[in-house]
Design a protein around this motif. Structure first.
Motif, PDB file in Angstrom:
ATOM      1  N   ALA A 125     -44.980 -33.434  27.155  1.00 11.21           N
ATOM      2  CA  ALA A 125     -45.728 -33.299  28.383  1.00 11.21           C
ATOM      3  C   ALA A 125     -44.947 -33.321  29.521  1.00 11.21           C
ATOM      4  CB  ALA A 125     -46.439 -34.723  28.542  1.00 11.21           C
ATOM      5  N   SER A 126     -43.632 -33.535  29.474  1.00 11.17           N
ATOM      6  CA  SER A 126     -42.585 -33.495  30.584  1.00 11.17           C
ATOM      7  C   SER A 126     -41.870 -32.158  30.774  1.00 11.17           C
ATOM      8  CB  SER A 126     -41.443 -34.569  30.535  1.00 11.17           C
ATOM      9  OG  SER A 126     -40.925 -34.717  29.384  1.00 11.17           O
ATOM     10  N   SER A 127     -42.453 -31.167  29.824  1.00 11.09           N
ATOM     11  CA  SER A 127     -41.515 -29.891  29.907  1.00 11.09           C
ATOM     12  C   SER A 127     -42.045 -29.211  31.191  1.00 11.09           C
ATOM     13  CB  SER A 127     -42.310 -28.984  28.644  1.00 11.09           C
ATOM     14  OG  SER A 127     -43.646 -28.895  29.017  1.00 11.09           O
ATOM     15  N   THR A 128     -41.432 -28.077  31.551  1.00 14.19           N
ATOM     16  CA  THR A 128     -41.350 -27.431  32.589  1.00 14.19           C
ATOM     17  C   THR A 128     -42.565 -26.700  32.744  1.00 14.19           C
ATOM     18  OG1 THR A 128     -40.178 -25.298  31.640  1.00 14.19           O
ATOM     19  CG2 THR A 128     -38.892 -26.968  32.911  1.00 14.19           C
ATOM     20  N   ARG A 129     -43.445 -26.435  31.677  1.00 10.09           N
ATOM     21  CA  ARG A 129     -44.900 -25.819  31.916  1.00 10.09           C
ATOM     22  C   ARG A 129     -45.896 -26.986  32.205  1.00 10.09           C
ATOM     23  NH1 ARG A 129     -46.979 -24.151  27.843  1.00 10.09           N
ATOM     24  NH2 ARG A 129     -46.158 -25.316  26.090  1.00 10.09           N
ATOM     25  N   GLY A 130     -45.487 -28.219  32.077  1.00  6.92           N
ATOM     26  CA  GLY A 130     -46.256 -29.262  32.257  1.00  6.92           C
ATOM     27  C   GLY A 130     -46.998 -29.461  33.717  1.00  6.92           C
ATOM     28  N   GLY A 131     -46.131 -29.508  34.670  1.00  8.79           N
ATOM     29  CA  GLY A 131     -46.780 -29.750  35.834  1.00  8.79           C
ATOM     30  C   GLY A 131     -46.908 -31.145  36.258  1.00  8.79           C
ATOM     31  N   ALA A 132     -47.490 -31.578  37.322  1.00  7.09           N
ATOM     32  CA  ALA A 132     -47.890 -32.795  38.000  1.00  7.09           C
ATOM     33  C   ALA A 132     -49.125 -33.496  36.882  1.00  7.09           C
ATOM     34  CB  ALA A 132     -48.401 -32.725  39.253  1.00  7.09           C
ATOM     35  N   SER A 133     -50.155 -32.589  36.519  1.00  4.23           N
ATOM     36  CA  SER A 133     -51.056 -33.238  35.646  1.00  4.23           C
ATOM     37  C   SER A 133     -50.712 -33.747  34.591  1.00  4.23           C
ATOM     38  CB  SER A 133     -52.181 -32.406  35.871  1.00  4.23           C
ATOM     39  OG  SER A 133     -51.686 -31.305  35.251  1.00  4.23           O
ATOM     40  N   ALA A 134     -49.772 -32.795  33.838  1.00  2.00           N
ATOM     41  CA  ALA A 134     -49.496 -33.318  32.604  1.00  2.00           C
ATOM     42  C   ALA A 134     -48.418 -34.416  32.471  1.00  2.00           C
ATOM     43  CB  ALA A 134     -48.562 -31.945  31.891  1.00  2.00           C
ATOM     44  N   LEU A 135     -47.412 -34.700  33.435  1.00  5.84           N
ATOM     45  CA  LEU A 135     -46.720 -35.659  33.706  1.00  5.84           C
ATOM     46  C   LEU A 135     -47.340 -36.900  34.036  1.00  5.84           C
ATOM     47  CD1 LEU A 135     -43.694 -36.725  34.207  1.00  5.84           C
ATOM     48  CD2 LEU A 135     -43.759 -35.949  36.460  1.00  5.84           C
ATOM     49  N   MET A 136     -48.601 -36.814  34.852  1.00  8.53           N
ATOM     50  CA  MET A 136     -49.077 -38.232  34.988  1.00  8.53           C
ATOM     51  C   MET A 136     -49.726 -38.408  33.631  1.00  8.53           C
ATOM     52  SD  MET A 136     -50.163 -40.430  36.986  1.00  8.53           S
ATOM     53  CE  MET A 136     -49.514 -39.775  38.528  1.00  8.53           C
ATOM     54  N   ARG A 137     -50.374 -37.482  33.030  1.00  9.07           N
ATOM     55  CA  ARG A 137     -50.998 -37.927  31.535  1.00  9.07           C
ATOM     56  C   ARG A 137     -50.104 -38.544  30.670  1.00  9.07           C
ATOM     57  NH1 ARG A 137     -52.303 -32.790  29.645  1.00  9.07           N
ATOM     58  NH2 ARG A 137     -54.248 -32.761  31.025  1.00  9.07           N
ATOM     59  N   ALA A 138     -48.593 -37.953  30.606  1.00  8.94           N
ATOM     60  CA  ALA A 138     -47.744 -38.533  29.894  1.00  8.94           C
ATOM     61  C   ALA A 138     -47.357 -39.856  30.241  1.00  8.94           C
ATOM     62  CB  ALA A 138     -46.556 -37.526  29.741  1.00  8.94           C
ATOM     63  N   LEU A 139     -47.440 -40.117  31.556  1.00  8.23           N
ATOM     64  CA  LEU A 139     -46.854 -41.650  31.962  1.00  8.23           C
ATOM     65  C   LEU A 139     -48.019 -42.670  31.675  1.00  8.23           C
ATOM     66  CD1 LEU A 139     -45.053 -40.723  35.349  1.00  8.23           C
ATOM     67  CD2 LEU A 139     -44.252 -41.186  32.960  1.00  8.23           C
ATOM     68  N   THR A 140     -49.405 -42.254  31.897  1.00  5.81           N
ATOM     69  CA  THR A 140     -50.273 -42.895  31.838  1.00  5.81           C
ATOM     70  C   THR A 140     -51.061 -43.146  30.558  1.00  5.81           C
ATOM     71  OG1 THR A 140     -51.877 -41.376  32.648  1.00  5.81           O
ATOM     72  CG2 THR A 140     -50.912 -42.820  34.252  1.00  5.81           C
ATOM     73  N   CYS A 141     -50.503 -42.129  29.647  1.00  2.46           N
ATOM     74  CA  CYS A 141     -51.121 -41.984  28.187  1.00  2.46           C
ATOM     75  C   CYS A 141     -52.545 -41.681  28.292  1.00  2.46           C
ATOM     76  CB  CYS A 141     -50.833 -43.257  27.253  1.00  2.46           C
ATOM     77  SG  CYS A 141     -49.142 -43.408  27.179  1.00  2.46           S
ATOM     78  N   ARG A 142     -53.068 -40.859  29.156  1.00  3.21           N
ATOM     79  CA  ARG A 142     -54.463 -40.731  29.450  1.00  3.21           C
ATOM     80  C   ARG A 142     -54.957 -39.624  28.432  1.00  3.21           C
ATOM     81  NH1 ARG A 142     -57.714 -37.313  32.033  1.00  3.21           N
ATOM     82  NH2 ARG A 142     -56.124 -36.259  33.012  1.00  3.21           N
ATOM     83  N   ARG A 143     -56.212 -39.879  27.527  1.00  5.34           N
ATOM     84  CA  ARG A 143     -56.577 -39.018  26.805  1.00  5.34           C
ATOM     85  C   ARG A 143     -57.576 -38.094  27.319  1.00  5.34           C
ATOM     86  NH1 ARG A 143     -53.796 -38.934  22.024  1.00  5.34           N
ATOM     87  NH2 ARG A 143     -53.132 -41.069  21.530  1.00  5.34           N
ATOM     88  N   ARG A 144     -57.732 -36.962  27.102  1.00  3.82           N
ATOM     89  CA  ARG A 144     -58.717 -36.005  27.524  1.00  3.82           C
ATOM     90  C   ARG A 144     -60.018 -36.400  27.268  1.00  3.82           C
ATOM     91  NH1 ARG A 144     -57.111 -30.591  24.601  1.00  3.82           N
ATOM     92  NH2 ARG A 144     -57.167 -32.123  22.818  1.00  3.82           N
ATOM     93  N   SER A 145     -60.878 -36.312  28.228  1.00  5.18           N
ATOM     94  CA  SER A 145     -62.273 -36.572  28.147  1.00  5.18           C
ATOM     95  C   SER A 145     -63.086 -35.497  27.370  1.00  5.18           C
ATOM     96  CB  SER A 145     -63.004 -36.481  29.648  1.00  5.18           C
ATOM     97  OG  SER A 145     -62.941 -35.455  30.242  1.00  5.18           O
ATOM     98  N   ASP A 146     -64.275 -35.638  26.841  1.00  4.88           N
ATOM     99  CA  ASP A 146     -65.112 -34.937  26.148  1.00  4.88           C
ATOM    100  C   ASP A 146     -65.180 -33.463  26.853  1.00  4.88           C
ATOM    101  OD1 ASP A 146     -65.015 -36.691  23.987  1.00  4.88           O
ATOM    102  OD2 ASP A 146     -67.131 -37.318  24.525  1.00  4.88           O
ATOM    103  N   GLU A 147     -65.542 -33.779  28.382  1.00  2.29           N
ATOM    104  CA  GLU A 147     -65.759 -32.475  29.042  1.00  2.29           C
ATOM    105  C   GLU A 147     -64.430 -31.558  29.036  1.00  2.29           C
ATOM    106  OE1 GLU A 147     -66.357 -35.544  30.057  1.00  2.29           O
ATOM    107  OE2 GLU A 147     -68.520 -35.539  30.179  1.00  2.29           O
ATOM    108  N   GLU A 148     -63.201 -32.253  29.039  1.00  5.32           N
ATOM    109  CA  GLU A 148     -61.833 -31.592  29.364  1.00  5.32           C
ATOM    110  C   GLU A 148     -61.558 -30.632  27.954  1.00  5.32           C
ATOM    111  OE1 GLU A 148     -58.662 -33.809  32.097  1.00  5.32           O
ATOM    112  OE2 GLU A 148     -59.339 -34.780  30.276  1.00  5.32           O
ATOM    113  N   ARG A 149     -61.945 -31.326  26.790  1.00  5.37           N
ATOM    114  CA  ARG A 149     -61.701 -30.692  25.507  1.00  5.37           C
ATOM    115  C   ARG A 149     -62.652 -29.765  25.272  1.00  5.37           C
ATOM    116  NH1 ARG A 149     -58.907 -34.079  21.641  1.00  5.37           N
ATOM    117  NH2 ARG A 149     -58.578 -36.219  22.478  1.00  5.37           N
ATOM    118  N   GLN A 150     -64.145 -29.992  25.685  1.00  7.84           N
ATOM    119  CA  GLN A 150     -65.104 -28.716  25.752  1.00  7.84           C
ATOM    120  C   GLN A 150     -64.595 -27.663  26.590  1.00  7.84           C
ATOM    121  OE1 GLN A 150     -69.117 -30.017  25.849  1.00  7.84           O
ATOM    122  NE2 GLN A 150     -69.899 -27.962  26.184  1.00  7.84           N
ATOM    123  N   ARG A 151     -64.035 -27.846  27.672  1.00  2.00           N
ATOM    124  CA  ARG A 151     -63.792 -26.697  28.652  1.00  2.00           C
ATOM    125  C   ARG A 151     -62.385 -25.942  27.892  1.00  2.00           C
ATOM    126  NH1 ARG A 151     -62.313 -29.645  32.392  1.00  2.00           N
ATOM    127  NH2 ARG A 151     -60.129 -29.427  32.192  1.00  2.00           N
TER     128      ARG A 151
END
Length: 303
Positions: free
Chosen positions: A39-65
């Protein structure tokens, strides 16, 4: 300030507003929302870094999208094939004129060589992408039920991980409109999977996932007018001949004993067992791991 003894921590400089804005514009990779270091790779960006720090799982809407994005990419890949490749894949995948016993339209998938070779190299992801272009109007646009006949010729060609990846890349209407998958000439891995799932799978699963050792048995699920290409019937005869030879060898070795004869009917031909057994063991290990992820780690039902 950090708790405990020791030297005071060095202050971390706060990034500037332009830097934060540039990072926010970076597209995050579809890493599944896990807490891995990727999640902290250079391709990640701010949203991926925040997801990694907070361990936030994707919502159903995100998965479907994300699934719809992957599905769109597969459609684009299938539609970009040239005429020659489409002509070849039309021989490996087609809509049948004969329906199931319930009257549902049947899509057939039979990857093999031009002369029915079972070891012919095929780009399965490209073939599957082309299949989706043929199924899209019926399944997604018109939202009508369908069934799949998958002729494996003793080789599934799509491993468990690839199958999960495909399942996660389909439009939701494929799952909603699927009547059943009918596997013909199943691979060893499919046979093992059915054995592993036998104690735990619900009845609905067996109604939607059926396997037939010979083409003659599909009459129980498909209309009597259903027909396979000629080379698939030839492979059926090859399996019968193979079983007969093994039975005769078993009779000679064990003196014609009934149990040996029955064992020979289901044994592979000499020289095939080692390779297929090795492949089956690898698939068994992978399937056992997937079952454990689903909470089926071999627990006793009565526990």
């Amino acid at each position: 300030q950090a708790r405990g003894s020791g030297p005071a921590p060095t202050a971390v400089p706060t990034p500037s507003a332009p830097a934060m804005a540039a990072a926010a514009e970076t597209k995050a990779p579809p890493d599944g929302g896990s807490c891995s270091s990727s999640a902290s790779s250079t391709r990640g960006g701010a949203s991926a870094l925040m997801r990694a720090l907070t361990c936030r799982r994707r919502s159903d809407e995100e998965r479907q999208r994300e699934a719809l994005e992957r599905y769109g990419a597969l459609l684009e890949r299938g539609r970009s094939l040239d005429e020659k490749q489409r002509y070849w894949y039309d021989k490996l995948s087609w809509w049948s004129d004969a329906p199931t016993k319930k009257g549902t339209r049947v899509f057939c998938l039979a990857p093999r060589g031009p002369k029915g070779q079972t070891d012919y190299q095929i780009d399965m992801w490209e073939l599957l992408a082309y299949c989706l272009t043929k199924m899209h109007d019926h399944v997604v646009t018109e939202s009508r039920p369908f069934a799949v006949v998958w002729v494996q010729l003793s080789d599934h060609r799509v491993g468990p991980l690839d199958f999960r990846r495909l399942k996660a890349s389909l439009h939701p209407k494929y799952g909603a409109n699927l009547e059943a998958v009918h596997v013909v000439h199943p691979s060893w891995a499919v046979r093992v999977l059915r054995i592993l799932l036998w104690p735990i799978a619900e009845d609905d699963f067996w109604e939607r996932f059926q396997a037939f050792e010979r083409v003659e048995f599909v009459d129980s699920a498909l209309d009597s007018k259903f027909r396979f290409p000629k080379d698939i019937y030839e492979y059926d005869k090859y399996l019968d001949k193979q079983a007969q030879e093994v039975t005769e060898q078993a009779n000679k070795r064990f003196g014609g004993g009934g149990s040996a004869s029955m064992t020979g009917l289901f044994a592979p031909a000499p020289g095939e067992m080692s390779e297929q057994e090795k492949q089956a063991k690898e698939q068994m290990a992978e399937m056992a791991r997937l079952l454990q992820e689903r909470g089926f780690g071999g627990k006793d039902k009565g526990a």
